[in-house]
Design an enzyme around this catalytic site. Structure first.
Site, PDB file in Angstrom:
ATOM      1  N   GLY A 181     -51.535  11.546  35.969  1.00  0.00           N
ATOM      2  CA  GLY A 181     -50.545  12.233  36.791  1.00  0.00           C
ATOM      3  C   GLY A 181     -51.066  12.384  38.199  1.00  0.00           C
ATOM      4  O   GLY A 181     -52.266  12.207  38.449  1.00  0.00           O
TER       5      GLY A 181
ATOM      6  N   CYS B  60     -57.187   9.684  32.628  1.00  0.00           N
ATOM      7  CA  CYS B  60     -57.194  10.034  34.053  1.00  0.00           C
ATOM      8  C   CYS B  60     -56.960  11.546  34.247  1.00  0.00           C
ATOM      9  O   CYS B  60     -57.824  12.329  33.887  1.00  0.00           O
ATOM     10  CB  CYS B  60     -56.151   9.185  34.772  1.00  0.00           C
ATOM     11  SG  CYS B  60     -56.617   8.840  36.459  1.00  0.00           S
ATOM     12  N   TYR B  61     -55.798  11.962  34.731  1.00  0.00           N
ATOM     13  CA  TYR B  61     -55.566  13.404  34.871  1.00  0.00           C
ATOM     14  C   TYR B  61     -55.780  14.103  33.526  1.00  0.00           C
ATOM     15  O   TYR B  61     -56.358  15.200  33.450  1.00  0.00           O
ATOM     16  CB  TYR B  61     -54.140  13.690  35.378  1.00  0.00           C
ATOM     17  CG  TYR B  61     -53.809  15.170  35.441  1.00  0.00           C
ATOM     18  CD1 TYR B  61     -54.150  15.928  36.556  1.00  0.00           C
ATOM     19  CD2 TYR B  61     -53.188  15.814  34.364  1.00  0.00           C
ATOM     20  CE1 TYR B  61     -53.880  17.292  36.607  1.00  0.00           C
ATOM     21  CE2 TYR B  61     -52.908  17.170  34.400  1.00  0.00           C
ATOM     22  CZ  TYR B  61     -53.257  17.911  35.531  1.00  0.00           C
ATOM     23  OH  TYR B  61     -52.991  19.250  35.578  1.00  0.00           O
TER      24      TYR B  61
ATOM     25  N   HIS C 259     -57.205   3.509  33.210  1.00  0.00           N
ATOM     26  CA  HIS C 259     -55.919   3.396  32.508  1.00  0.00           C
ATOM     27  C   HIS C 259     -55.957   2.277  31.468  1.00  0.00           C
ATOM     28  O   HIS C 259     -55.754   1.115  31.819  1.00  0.00           O
ATOM     29  CB  HIS C 259     -54.798   3.131  33.519  1.00  0.00           C
ATOM     30  CG  HIS C 259     -54.487   4.326  34.352  1.00  0.00           C
ATOM     31  ND1 HIS C 259     -53.621   5.312  33.929  1.00  0.00           N
ATOM     32  CD2 HIS C 259     -54.951   4.721  35.556  1.00  0.00           C
ATOM     33  CE1 HIS C 259     -53.554   6.260  34.850  1.00  0.00           C
ATOM     34  NE2 HIS C 259     -54.354   5.934  35.846  1.00  0.00           N
TER      35      HIS C 259
ATOM     36  N   GLU D  71     -53.808   1.534  29.369  1.00  0.00           N
ATOM     37  CA  GLU D  71     -52.466   1.029  29.052  1.00  0.00           C
ATOM     38  C   GLU D  71     -52.006  -0.128  29.938  1.00  0.00           C
ATOM     39  O   GLU D  71     -51.075  -0.836  29.598  1.00  0.00           O
ATOM     40  CB  GLU D  71     -51.445   2.177  29.114  1.00  0.00           C
ATOM     41  CG  GLU D  71     -51.192   2.764  30.505  1.00  0.00           C
ATOM     42  CD  GLU D  71     -52.195   3.846  30.927  1.00  0.00           C
ATOM     43  OE1 GLU D  71     -53.301   3.881  30.365  1.00  0.00           O
ATOM     44  OE2 GLU D  71     -51.866   4.637  31.830  1.00  0.00           O
TER      45      GLU D  71
ATOM     46  N   ASP E 230     -27.002  -3.505  23.722  1.00  0.00           N
ATOM     47  CA  ASP E 230     -27.098  -2.117  23.268  1.00  0.00           C
ATOM     48  C   ASP E 230     -25.896  -1.696  22.417  1.00  0.00           C
ATOM     49  O   ASP E 230     -26.056  -1.117  21.344  1.00  0.00           O
ATOM     50  CB  ASP E 230     -27.236  -1.163  24.465  1.00  0.00           C
ATOM     51  CG  ASP E 230     -28.388  -1.568  25.370  1.00  0.00           C
ATOM     52  OD1 ASP E 230     -29.258  -2.310  24.891  1.00  0.00           O
ATOM     53  OD2 ASP E 230     -28.398  -1.154  26.535  1.00  0.00           O
TER      54      ASP E 230
ATOM     55  N   LYS F  13     -35.894  -1.304  25.174  1.00  0.00           N
ATOM     56  CA  LYS F  13     -35.015  -2.479  25.094  1.00  0.00           C
ATOM     57  C   LYS F  13     -35.559  -3.576  24.167  1.00  0.00           C
ATOM     58  O   LYS F  13     -34.828  -4.137  23.362  1.00  0.00           O
ATOM     59  CB  LYS F  13     -34.838  -3.048  26.507  1.00  0.00           C
ATOM     60  CG  LYS F  13     -33.775  -4.108  26.624  1.00  0.00           C
ATOM     61  CD  LYS F  13     -32.439  -3.449  26.761  1.00  0.00           C
ATOM     62  CE  LYS F  13     -31.362  -4.432  27.151  1.00  0.00           C
ATOM     63  NZ  LYS F  13     -30.122  -3.705  27.466  1.00  0.00           N
TER      64      LYS F  13
END
Ligand code: XMP
Length: 517
Positions: free
Chosen positions: A51, A78-79, A169, A171, A227, A373
């Site tokens: 963040g 991180c944060y 990070h 990710e 969708d 999605k």
């Protein structure tokens, strides 16, 4: 399941996607969520996102103490790492030098055998840093398991291995082994099982739909897009005979699209529960003489509601009154509305067909609320929906009305349809369709001079648009091999009578938008 607490990182959704890709169910909640909600979800582990804030700031986002003291493993990124360390008595301060970009991660003594680095054999690779803070002093009972040149505490953990912190990070794709580290957290540290699959989702979703719907009737507007189609197919599977899906042909669809939706979806998937309403005349008459884009959108939205309402009423001649409305809301929309940043004032609002009339008074069923999605597509495949439909480029609700600049004239619509179909055919032939986020033709309301045979012509211009994008919010124009543009241009000018010039749109978004209107 895994809970992700969001502290406003731009990567929070990415963390969720990585966890889902490992076939583990997860949910994102704002950092200040009521801890009772988290406890009720009974997560097997909690991930704290990064963040923009600093833990030592007075107004730093801090979860309730109960949310940080569940008896499950925690991973702070991180944060999130700063928060765990700060909470345990460590010292976090502003770094003398901010660190952004790649860093090489090296395991400390004994660190290479850590559960988090399982299978990496000490080769932790490059990781992606994006931080302004630095852990200056480890909390008591914590140890550093890996470091980088600028971060002695790049990866830390408690002695009992129940809490981890990563300064980088894991990710993002630039953290080469980050995916493995996240998977190790899920499977080796939390003991999660990889049982979140499209097929297991279908079973669970059908169960939930049956519970919510009971013996009542559901209506659903089916556009032929991914969708709404997957939503309708799930409801039909869960409560066959209790669904009416209404496919409205507004006369603004692409070449042969209405026939295709009826042929490939209507009968095969929904049988008698599928209603096709051809309202071409109603829409085109309402649009006659209208050239303002927002006006067009309003008229189309309003007419859609009228037609939908009427279709739902006439279904009531053979079926009981519908009490529920199925909608294809996806997870990114849900997260957006609960995000710590608050519902963002994006330009998306005009993209949804305006609400249905209050007198219809329908309860919502939104079976895709938890999905991204790509997961919707995987679920669609499990339900047996055609591949071509699941991977179709997005198409705006107002359809060709916003690609036919100016007044909507039937002959022009026909011209636009042909040009568009040729362009898409050439893209498919070059095997580029899946590399492009959206591609289409636009018919401009101007004439230019040309020459055909020995004659001077004064004909229309077609603009071709193809973009790459993640979510439609920003976009870049697609770099075609010359021959694809050359063939598309030559064919459109030769085969579509009334067109003599073809141009390719090389604008990005911003400053342009995807659509021309
Ligand atoms: P823009 O033109 O806003 O487009 O850059 C971003 C994405 O949204 C689609 N779009 C719409 N979709 N109703 C819709 O359902 C609309 O009025 C609308 N306008 C744009 C566009 O096709 C692109 O995918």
């Amino acid at each position: 399941m895994i809970t992700i607490l969001d502290f406003g990182s731009q990567y929070t959704q990415l963390i969720a996607r990585r966890v889902r890709e490992a076939n583990v169910y997860c949910e994102i909640h704002p950092y200040n969520v009521d801890p009772a909600i988290i406890a009720e979800l009974a997560p097997e582990g909690v991930i704290l996102s990064g963040g923009p804030s600093s833990v030592y700031d007075d107004d730093a986002p801090k979860p309730a103490a109960a949310a940080l003291s569940l008896d499950v493993p925690y991973l702070g990124i991180c944060y999130g790492m700063g928060l765990l360390a700060h909470d345990a008595g460590g010292h976090v301060a502003r770094a003398a030098q901010r660190e952004y970009g790649p860093a090489t991660l090296v395991a400390n003594n004994g660190g290479s055998s850590d559960a988090l680095f399982n299978g990496l054999e000490g080769n932790l690779g490059q990781v992606w840093m994006s931080r302004a803070d630095r852990l200056e002093q480890l909390p008591a009972g914590w140890q550093a398991i890996a470091s980088s040149d600028n971060s002695p505490y790049a990866a830390i953990r408690t002695a009992d291995g129940r809490r981890y912190g990563l300064q980088f990070h894991p990710e993002v794709v630039h953290s080469q082994r980050g995916r493995t580290m996240l998977e190790n957290f899920l499977f080796k540290v939390c003991g999660a099982k990889a049982d979140w699959t499209p097929a297991s989702f279908v079973d669970a979703a059908c169960e939930r739909i049956r519970e919510q719907v009971g013996s009542r009737q559901v209506v659903c507007g089916l556009s032929g897009g991914v969708d709404s189609t997957v939503t309708a197919a799930l409801i039909e599977k869960a409560v066959p005979g209790q669904l009416t899906c209404v496919f409205v042909d507004n006369g603004l669809l692409r070449l042969n699209e209405a026939e295709q939706v009826c042929r490939e979806l209507g009968e095969p998937f929904f049988g008698d529960d599928f209603v096709h309403v051809d309202s071409t005349d109603l829409f085109l008459d309402a649009l006659a003489g209208v050239s303002d884009p927002e006006q067009k959108r309003k008229i189309i939205g309003r007419t859609f509601i009228e037609v939908f309402d009427e279709a739902a009423k006439s279904a009531e001649r053979t079926k009981p009154h519908a009490e529920l409305l199925a909608q294809g809301t996806l997870y990114p929309d849900v997260i957006e509305s609960v995000s710590v940043k608050g519902p963002s004032a994006t330009i998306k609002s005009h993209h949804n067909v305006g609400g249905l009339p209050a007198h219809m008074n329908l309860e919502l069923v939104e079976p895709l609320r938890e999905l991204f999605k790509d997961e919707v597509r995987a679920v669609g495949a499990v339900l047996g929906l055609p591949h071509e439909l699941l991977w179709r480029h997005p198409f705006p609700g107002p359809g060709l009305a916003v690609r036919l600049l100016g007044d909507i004239v039937r002959e022009d619509l026909a011209m636009l349809r042909e040009a568009d179909a040729i362009f898409i055919e050439e893209i498919r032939r070059a095997d580029l369709y899946d590399k492009i986020w959206q591609a289409f033709a636009v018919l401009l309301p101007i004439r230019t001079v040309g020459v055909q045979g020995d004659y001077r012509t004064y004909d229309r211009v077609v603009a071709l648009r193809a973009i790459t994008s993640e979510d439609g919010m920003t976009a870049d124009w697609f770099r075609f091999p010359d021959e694809v543009l050359a063939r598309s241009s030559a064919r459109i000018a030769n085969e579509v009578s009334g067109v003599s010039r073809v141009v390719y749109d090389i604008s990005s978004k911003p400053p342009a938008t995807v659509e021309w209107e």
